[in-house]
Structures are given as structure tokens and as C-alpha cells.
Design a protein around this motif. Sequence first.
Motif, PDB file in Angstrom:
ATOM      1  N   LEU A 116      -6.709 -20.841 -49.656  1.00  0.00           N
ATOM      2  CA  LEU A 116      -5.581 -20.012 -49.245  1.00  0.00           C
ATOM      3  C   LEU A 116      -4.866 -19.348 -50.417  1.00  0.00           C
ATOM      4  CD1 LEU A 116      -3.731 -22.038 -46.449  1.00  0.00           C
ATOM      5  CD2 LEU A 116      -4.834 -19.820 -46.219  1.00  0.00           C
ATOM      6  N   VAL A 117      -5.063 -19.876 -51.609  1.00  0.00           N
ATOM      7  CA  VAL A 117      -4.283 -19.431 -52.763  1.00  0.00           C
ATOM      8  C   VAL A 117      -4.413 -17.931 -52.987  1.00  0.00           C
ATOM      9  CG1 VAL A 117      -4.018 -19.597 -55.262  1.00  0.00           C
ATOM     10  CG2 VAL A 117      -4.298 -21.669 -53.899  1.00  0.00           C
ATOM     11  N   GLN A 118      -5.633 -17.422 -53.046  1.00  0.00           N
ATOM     12  CA  GLN A 118      -5.820 -15.992 -53.297  1.00  0.00           C
ATOM     13  C   GLN A 118      -5.268 -15.139 -52.170  1.00  0.00           C
ATOM     14  OE1 GLN A 118      -9.937 -15.219 -54.251  1.00  0.00           O
ATOM     15  NE2 GLN A 118      -9.652 -15.783 -56.392  1.00  0.00           N
ATOM     16  N   ASP A 119      -5.411 -15.618 -50.931  1.00  0.00           N
ATOM     17  CA  ASP A 119      -4.882 -14.869 -49.790  1.00  0.00           C
ATOM     18  C   ASP A 119      -3.361 -14.765 -49.858  1.00  0.00           C
ATOM     19  OD1 ASP A 119      -7.425 -14.539 -48.809  1.00  0.00           O
ATOM     20  OD2 ASP A 119      -7.296 -16.194 -47.373  1.00  0.00           O
ATOM     21  N   VAL A 120      -2.717 -15.886 -50.187  1.00  0.00           N
ATOM     22  CA  VAL A 120      -1.257 -15.895 -50.287  1.00  0.00           C
ATOM     23  C   VAL A 120      -0.800 -15.023 -51.458  1.00  0.00           C
ATOM     24  CG1 VAL A 120       0.790 -17.335 -50.651  1.00  0.00           C
ATOM     25  CG2 VAL A 120      -1.067 -18.168 -49.210  1.00  0.00           C
ATOM     26  N   ALA A 121      -1.534 -15.080 -52.565  1.00  0.00           N
ATOM     27  CA  ALA A 121      -1.200 -14.248 -53.725  1.00  0.00           C
ATOM     28  C   ALA A 121      -1.320 -12.771 -53.369  1.00  0.00           C
ATOM     29  CB  ALA A 121      -2.110 -14.593 -54.902  1.00  0.00           C
ATOM     30  N   GLN A 122      -2.400 -12.416 -52.683  1.00  0.00           N
ATOM     31  CA  GLN A 122      -2.600 -11.020 -52.280  1.00  0.00           C
ATOM     32  C   GLN A 122      -1.484 -10.555 -51.352  1.00  0.00           C
ATOM     33  OE1 GLN A 122      -6.182 -10.217 -50.021  1.00  0.00           O
ATOM     34  NE2 GLN A 122      -6.244  -8.099 -50.704  1.00  0.00           N
ATOM     35  N   GLU A 123      -1.114 -11.406 -50.397  1.00  0.00           N
ATOM     36  CA  GLU A 123      -0.035 -11.073 -49.477  1.00  0.00           C
ATOM     37  C   GLU A 123       1.286 -10.919 -50.238  1.00  0.00           C
ATOM     38  OE1 GLU A 123       2.037 -10.238 -45.996  1.00  0.00           O
ATOM     39  OE2 GLU A 123      -0.111 -10.252 -46.406  1.00  0.00           O
ATOM     40  N   SER A 124       1.484 -11.738 -51.259  1.00  0.00           N
ATOM     41  CA  SER A 124       2.705 -11.649 -52.072  1.00  0.00           C
ATOM     42  C   SER A 124       2.794 -10.299 -52.778  1.00  0.00           C
ATOM     43  CB  SER A 124       2.743 -12.777 -53.113  1.00  0.00           C
ATOM     44  OG  SER A 124       2.749 -14.046 -52.486  1.00  0.00           O
ATOM     45  N   PHE A 125       1.674  -9.850 -53.344  1.00  0.00           N
ATOM     46  CA  PHE A 125       1.674  -8.561 -54.031  1.00  0.00           C
ATOM     47  C   PHE A 125       1.853  -7.405 -53.047  1.00  0.00           C
ATOM     48  CE2 PHE A 125      -0.506 -10.920 -57.520  1.00  0.00           C
ATOM     49  CZ  PHE A 125       0.381 -10.581 -58.529  1.00  0.00           C
ATOM     50  N   ILE A 126       1.273  -7.530 -51.865  1.00  0.00           N
ATOM     51  CA  ILE A 126       1.447  -6.497 -50.837  1.00  0.00           C
ATOM     52  C   ILE A 126       2.919  -6.384 -50.447  1.00  0.00           C
ATOM     53  CG2 ILE A 126       0.969  -5.912 -48.418  1.00  0.00           C
ATOM     54  CD1 ILE A 126      -1.839  -7.082 -48.844  1.00  0.00           C
ATOM     55  N   ARG A 127       3.555  -7.536 -50.242  1.00  0.00           N
ATOM     56  CA  ARG A 127       4.981  -7.548 -49.893  1.00  0.00           C
ATOM     57  C   ARG A 127       5.819  -6.970 -51.023  1.00  0.00           C
ATOM     58  NH1 ARG A 127       6.622 -12.923 -46.465  1.00  0.00           N
ATOM     59  NH2 ARG A 127       4.981 -12.787 -44.893  1.00  0.00           N
ATOM     60  N   ALA A 128       5.461  -7.319 -52.250  1.00  0.00           N
ATOM     61  CA  ALA A 128       6.205  -6.796 -53.404  1.00  0.00           C
ATOM     62  C   ALA A 128       6.072  -5.281 -53.474  1.00  0.00           C
ATOM     63  CB  ALA A 128       5.686  -7.443 -54.684  1.00  0.00           C
ATOM     64  N   TYR A 129       4.886  -4.761 -53.239  1.00  0.00           N
ATOM     65  CA  TYR A 129       4.660  -3.309 -53.296  1.00  0.00           C
ATOM     66  C   TYR A 129       5.484  -2.592 -52.227  1.00  0.00           C
ATOM     67  CZ  TYR A 129       2.268   1.182 -53.560  1.00  0.00           C
ATOM     68  OH  TYR A 129       1.988   2.512 -53.710  1.00  0.00           O
ATOM     69  N   ARG A 130       5.491  -3.174 -51.026  1.00  0.00           N
ATOM     70  CA  ARG A 130       6.250  -2.563 -49.935  1.00  0.00           C
ATOM     71  C   ARG A 130       7.754  -2.613 -50.194  1.00  0.00           C
ATOM     72  NH1 ARG A 130       2.817  -5.424 -45.008  1.00  0.00           N
ATOM     73  NH2 ARG A 130       1.033  -3.997 -45.053  1.00  0.00           N
ATOM     74  N   ALA A 131       8.189  -3.673 -50.869  1.00  0.00           N
ATOM     75  CA  ALA A 131       9.625  -3.849 -51.129  1.00  0.00           C
ATOM     76  C   ALA A 131      10.073  -3.199 -52.432  1.00  0.00           C
ATOM     77  CB  ALA A 131       9.967  -5.343 -51.157  1.00  0.00           C
ATOM     78  N   LEU A 132       9.141  -2.632 -53.171  1.00  0.00           N
ATOM     79  CA  LEU A 132       9.457  -2.069 -54.491  1.00  0.00           C
ATOM     80  C   LEU A 132      10.613  -1.061 -54.462  1.00  0.00           C
ATOM     81  CD1 LEU A 132       8.254  -2.759 -57.215  1.00  0.00           C
ATOM     82  CD2 LEU A 132       6.782  -0.756 -57.032  1.00  0.00           C
ATOM     83  N   PRO A 133      10.721  -0.206 -53.444  1.00  0.00           N
ATOM     84  CA  PRO A 133      11.849   0.741 -53.416  1.00  0.00           C
ATOM     85  C   PRO A 133      13.214   0.047 -53.399  1.00  0.00           C
ATOM     86  CG  PRO A 133      10.144   1.448 -51.893  1.00  0.00           C
ATOM     87  CD  PRO A 133       9.765   0.072 -52.352  1.00  0.00           C
ATOM     88  N   GLN A 134      13.261  -1.217 -52.900  1.00  0.00           N
ATOM     89  CA  GLN A 134      14.520  -1.959 -52.842  1.00  0.00           C
ATOM     90  C   GLN A 134      14.812  -2.742 -54.120  1.00  0.00           C
ATOM     91  OE1 GLN A 134      12.417  -2.113 -49.753  1.00  0.00           O
ATOM     92  NE2 GLN A 134      13.647  -0.269 -49.431  1.00  0.00           N
ATOM     93  N   PHE A 135      13.826  -2.790 -55.035  1.00  0.00           N
ATOM     94  CA  PHE A 135      14.037  -3.524 -56.288  1.00  0.00           C
ATOM     95  C   PHE A 135      14.928  -2.700 -57.202  1.00  0.00           C
ATOM     96  CE2 PHE A 135      12.556  -4.490 -60.696  1.00  0.00           C
ATOM     97  CZ  PHE A 135      13.077  -5.780 -60.757  1.00  0.00           C
ATOM     98  N   ARG A 136      16.111  -3.243 -57.535  1.00  0.00           N
ATOM     99  CA  ARG A 136      17.110  -2.502 -58.313  1.00  0.00           C
ATOM    100  C   ARG A 136      17.110  -2.866 -59.796  1.00  0.00           C
ATOM    101  NH1 ARG A 136      17.199   1.333 -54.814  1.00  0.00           N
ATOM    102  NH2 ARG A 136      18.011   0.736 -52.756  1.00  0.00           N
ATOM    103  N   GLY A 137      16.282  -3.813 -60.173  1.00  0.00           N
ATOM    104  CA  GLY A 137      16.244  -4.189 -61.583  1.00  0.00           C
ATOM    105  C   GLY A 137      17.410  -5.048 -62.021  1.00  0.00           C
ATOM    106  N   GLU A 138      18.142  -5.629 -61.050  1.00  0.00           N
ATOM    107  CA  GLU A 138      19.270  -6.498 -61.407  1.00  0.00           C
ATOM    108  C   GLU A 138      18.783  -7.829 -61.981  1.00  0.00           C
ATOM    109  OE1 GLU A 138      21.401  -6.736 -57.782  1.00  0.00           O
ATOM    110  OE2 GLU A 138      22.172  -4.680 -57.898  1.00  0.00           O
ATOM    111  N   SER A 139      17.549  -8.179 -61.686  1.00  0.00           N
ATOM    112  CA  SER A 139      16.913  -9.351 -62.289  1.00  0.00           C
ATOM    113  C   SER A 139      15.576  -8.898 -62.859  1.00  0.00           C
ATOM    114  CB  SER A 139      16.690 -10.442 -61.238  1.00  0.00           C
ATOM    115  OG  SER A 139      15.825  -9.975 -60.212  1.00  0.00           O
TER     116      SER A 139
END
Length: 202
Positions: A46-69
Amino acid sequence: MPDPDADALLVERAKRGDTRAFEMLVVKYQRRIERLISRMVRDADLVQDVAQESFIRAYRALPQFRGESAFYTWLYRIAVNTAKKTLVELKRDIVVSESTLIIGDDGEETSRVGTELSDGETPEAVLASKEVAAAVNAAIEALSEDLRQAITLREIEGLSYEEIAEVMNCPIGTVRSRIFRAREAIATRLRPLLDTREGERW
């Protein structure tokens, strides 16, 4: 530790539609994310699948990333939440995998098992080291989910208390308390092996 300035440049490029920039972030953090997830998910498949899903979610959420962290703490938080969600859906327990790996000077992980003895090491010393590693691993596995995540992010991933608070979405005081309690629990398991007194840690 990751270079936040370099990450910020890649993030800005990715936000503007440069998919290659995001691919570079994936390449940079894929092993770290997979390593983090592998300490939460028992099923190696499951590790690679979860990692891939994590990157997909990050890409989709990238417009909301403000760089505060820092980008990597933001990414770690997504990975932790994705792993939790996956495990809840599958109704599996969160556990820490074998932690008998060491990190070499080049940042690569290697296992002590099966490697040649270094100068000054004896078979007895190696055996004692393995016993301590097994005791630490058993102690970590016995921790609650929150304590296990906190000690993993601090001692294995090397995040600061502030970064852990960001990843775990809790106050820094809570992080300090969880890490203290986790260390105390591990120390209790190690006392018989290291012959330390109560109040002392390894």
C-alpha cells in the motif's frame, strides 16, 4: 534538511502550470514520503499507492498553498492524513515498521543486518545493538497513534517541534508533551537492557 527556498521556486512554477516543476518536487520527496508512510502502514504493497495519492492531493491543493509553512511540512501533513484515511477505510491499525535502519553520510538508508562488522565492533556488541533496536521498535509499536507519529517525525524525520505541530495540526505544547511521553515509554523498555536508573534516558 530540504531547501525551502528551492522548494518555493518550484512551487511557484508549478502553480503557473509548469508540471515539470512539480515532478521535480515529487522526485525530491518521494522516498521521504514513502519512508514516512511505511512507518504508518503495515502493508508494504500500500505504501506506493498511498504516496501517489498524497502527491495527487498535494498537486490538486497547490493553489491553496500560501507558503506560510515550508512545503515539505505541508506535504508531510497531507501524507499523514492520506495514510490515516486509507487505514480507516481499510480498518487497519497504524503501526511503526522495523526501525533498524541507519542513514549513511550520503543520506541513503542501509541495514546493519548482514553488513560487515566495522572496526571495534564485536559479535556481542552487534547482538546487544540488535536487542536495543528491537526493544525500541517494540516500544514504539506499543505507543498510541499520536505519540508514535510525534516521535517518528521528531527522531526519524528530524522535524522541529514547530514543524511537527504544523504536520499534526496541534499546539506546540501538545507536541512537546507527546514526545516527552513517548521518550519516557521507550526509556522504560530500555532500562533493563541499558541498566539505567529511573529518570535517565538512553
